[in-house]
Scaffold this motif. Sequence first.
Motif, PDB file in Angstrom:
ATOM      1  N   GLU A  73      46.141  29.508  34.466  1.00  0.00           N
ATOM      2  CA  GLU A  73      46.916  30.218  35.484  1.00  0.00           C
ATOM      3  C   GLU A  73      48.408  30.169  35.150  1.00  0.00           C
ATOM      4  OE1 GLU A  73      46.758  28.647  39.479  1.00  0.00           O
ATOM      5  OE2 GLU A  73      47.120  30.615  40.376  1.00  0.00           O
ATOM      6  N   GLU A  74      48.844  29.012  34.700  1.00  0.00           N
ATOM      7  CA  GLU A  74      50.251  28.824  34.303  1.00  0.00           C
ATOM      8  C   GLU A  74      50.621  29.785  33.170  1.00  0.00           C
ATOM      9  OE1 GLU A  74      50.829  24.798  32.837  1.00  0.00           O
ATOM     10  OE2 GLU A  74      52.027  25.644  31.198  1.00  0.00           O
ATOM     11  N   GLU A  76      49.324  32.599  32.804  1.00  0.00           N
ATOM     12  CA  GLU A  76      49.039  33.936  33.348  1.00  0.00           C
ATOM     13  C   GLU A  76      47.893  34.656  32.644  1.00  0.00           C
ATOM     14  OE1 GLU A  76      52.722  36.077  33.698  1.00  0.00           O
ATOM     15  OE2 GLU A  76      53.458  34.751  35.270  1.00  0.00           O
ATOM     16  N   GLN A  79      44.124  34.894  37.114  1.00  0.00           N
ATOM     17  CA  GLN A  79      44.829  34.964  38.392  1.00  0.00           C
ATOM     18  C   GLN A  79      43.873  34.701  39.542  1.00  0.00           C
ATOM     19  OE1 GLN A  79      46.136  39.125  37.688  1.00  0.00           O
ATOM     20  NE2 GLN A  79      45.072  39.619  39.580  1.00  0.00           N
ATOM     21  N   LYS A  80      44.424  34.145  40.617  1.00  0.00           N
ATOM     22  CA  LYS A  80      43.642  33.817  41.798  1.00  0.00           C
ATOM     23  C   LYS A  80      43.277  35.092  42.540  1.00  0.00           C
ATOM     24  CE  LYS A  80      44.641  29.721  43.639  1.00  0.00           C
ATOM     25  NZ  LYS A  80      45.428  28.716  44.357  1.00  0.00           N
ATOM     26  N   PHE A  90      38.934  32.650  40.521  1.00  0.00           N
ATOM     27  CA  PHE A  90      39.820  33.155  39.482  1.00  0.00           C
ATOM     28  C   PHE A  90      39.145  34.244  38.672  1.00  0.00           C
ATOM     29  CE2 PHE A  90      41.462  28.995  40.436  1.00  0.00           C
ATOM     30  CZ  PHE A  90      42.838  29.172  40.367  1.00  0.00           C
ATOM     31  N   GLY A  93      43.294  37.804  34.140  1.00  0.00           N
ATOM     32  CA  GLY A  93      44.440  38.547  34.649  1.00  0.00           C
ATOM     33  C   GLY A  93      44.654  39.855  33.910  1.00  0.00           C
ATOM     34  N   THR A  95      47.634  42.994  33.166  1.00  0.00           N
ATOM     35  CA  THR A  95      49.087  43.109  33.114  1.00  0.00           C
ATOM     36  C   THR A  95      49.540  44.295  33.962  1.00  0.00           C
ATOM     37  OG1 THR A  95      48.781  44.393  31.126  1.00  0.00           O
ATOM     38  CG2 THR A  95      49.365  42.069  30.862  1.00  0.00           C
ATOM     39  N   GLU A 134      57.306  41.831  46.372  1.00  0.00           N
ATOM     40  CA  GLU A 134      55.957  41.673  45.842  1.00  0.00           C
ATOM     41  C   GLU A 134      55.001  42.406  46.756  1.00  0.00           C
ATOM     42  OE1 GLU A 134      53.092  37.987  44.762  1.00  0.00           O
ATOM     43  OE2 GLU A 134      55.182  37.434  45.079  1.00  0.00           O
ATOM     44  N   TRP A 136      50.612  43.112  47.591  1.00  0.00           N
ATOM     45  CA  TRP A 136      49.196  42.880  47.345  1.00  0.00           C
ATOM     46  C   TRP A 136      48.447  44.087  47.847  1.00  0.00           C
ATOM     47  CZ3 TRP A 136      47.395  37.521  49.593  1.00  0.00           C
ATOM     48  CH2 TRP A 136      47.854  36.502  48.762  1.00  0.00           C
TER      49      TRP A 136
ATOM     50  N   PRO B  84      50.347  33.785  49.061  1.00  0.00           N
ATOM     51  CA  PRO B  84      50.188  33.076  47.789  1.00  0.00           C
ATOM     52  C   PRO B  84      50.102  31.557  47.959  1.00  0.00           C
ATOM     53  CG  PRO B  84      51.877  34.762  47.567  1.00  0.00           C
ATOM     54  CD  PRO B  84      51.473  34.743  49.006  1.00  0.00           C
TER      55      PRO B  84
END
Lengths: 147, 147
Positions: A73-74, A76, A79-80, A90, A93, A95, A134, A136, B84
């Motif tokens: 996750e760190e 990337e 992603q959650k 998870f 991810g 882009t 941001e 969602w 988040p």
Amino acid sequence: MDNLNITRDKRTANWLDCLRSSGYRLTEPRQAVIDILANSQRALNATEIFDLARENYPSLGLVSVYRTLEKLEELELIQKVHHPDGCQSFIAGFTGHQHLLICQVCGQAEFFEGDDLTPLIEHVSRESGFTIEEHWLQFFGLCAKCK
Amino acid sequence: MDNLNITRDKRTANWLDCLRSSGYRLTEPRQAVIDILANSQRALNATEIFDLARENYPSLGLVSVYRTLEKLEELELIQKVHHPDGCQSFIAGFTGHQHLLICQVCGQAEFFEGDDLTPLIEHVSRESGFTIEEHWLQFFGLCAKCK
DNA sequence: GTGATTGCAAAGCGTTTGCACCGTA
DNA sequence: TACGGTGCAAACGCTTTGCAATCAC
């Protein structure tokens, strides 16, 4: 089928490269977790990954799953995924500005582009006085197979 | 200011009515929880509600907060807010197809209309083969005060 | 060889359950 | 008075931490 496998192997190799070049060691427990997650069509939580990965690597510990997830996750690479029934899963991810489409029956997830949102963001921003940083956007429904 | 208080009292009274007409008893612990949540501009989790409500009603138990939240959610008077940093907070629910706008600094939440989404939903539905049944849209940013 | 990584066990944390007592209707 | 609701304590499930053994580099 062959095509799919090529894609799968590519992503796995990619993640391993990324881990190595970030200074992390390439261990069997990490590869076992990555194998599962890089090849999954749906979001998985720690326990699900643990169970699936142990089929190929039975000595895996649940703690290593959590620690590997933390690193992926760190970086990337994953992603959650937030879902009405829980927010601890998870998925690989993507882009850019892509958004999730999730099947409520089988859990299969796809990404779609949400560029059409820009005018809405501008409108809401003007009306509310917020600076929007941001967003969602997620759709839930039934995939073609589950209808 | 007066205006705000009228609105606040109205919502509290409304929720109490709704509880009563659903066959639940009007107890002090429930009123203490409702007082906090009906008047909050931001989403609060169980512990936050517990701490705030105990200022006015010190004998309140955390368990009663959880049990009251359960009932309020069931009656659709409150709804869970996904964020988040966690997904266990609740805010007064709104009706219809409204979406959340949340300040990343103070947590203040507003609702906005997301009707513009319909064409995007139709487009994604056609492209993916999914039947889309539900959607989540949330914006995060800085409110006018926190800029 | 050395230090990052591992699995186990235990601790931690938020939430739920069991239970005897209490208070609303 | 009856029984729904309460607070406490204990149980629970998921996640994180401490630690000695292990393994990648």
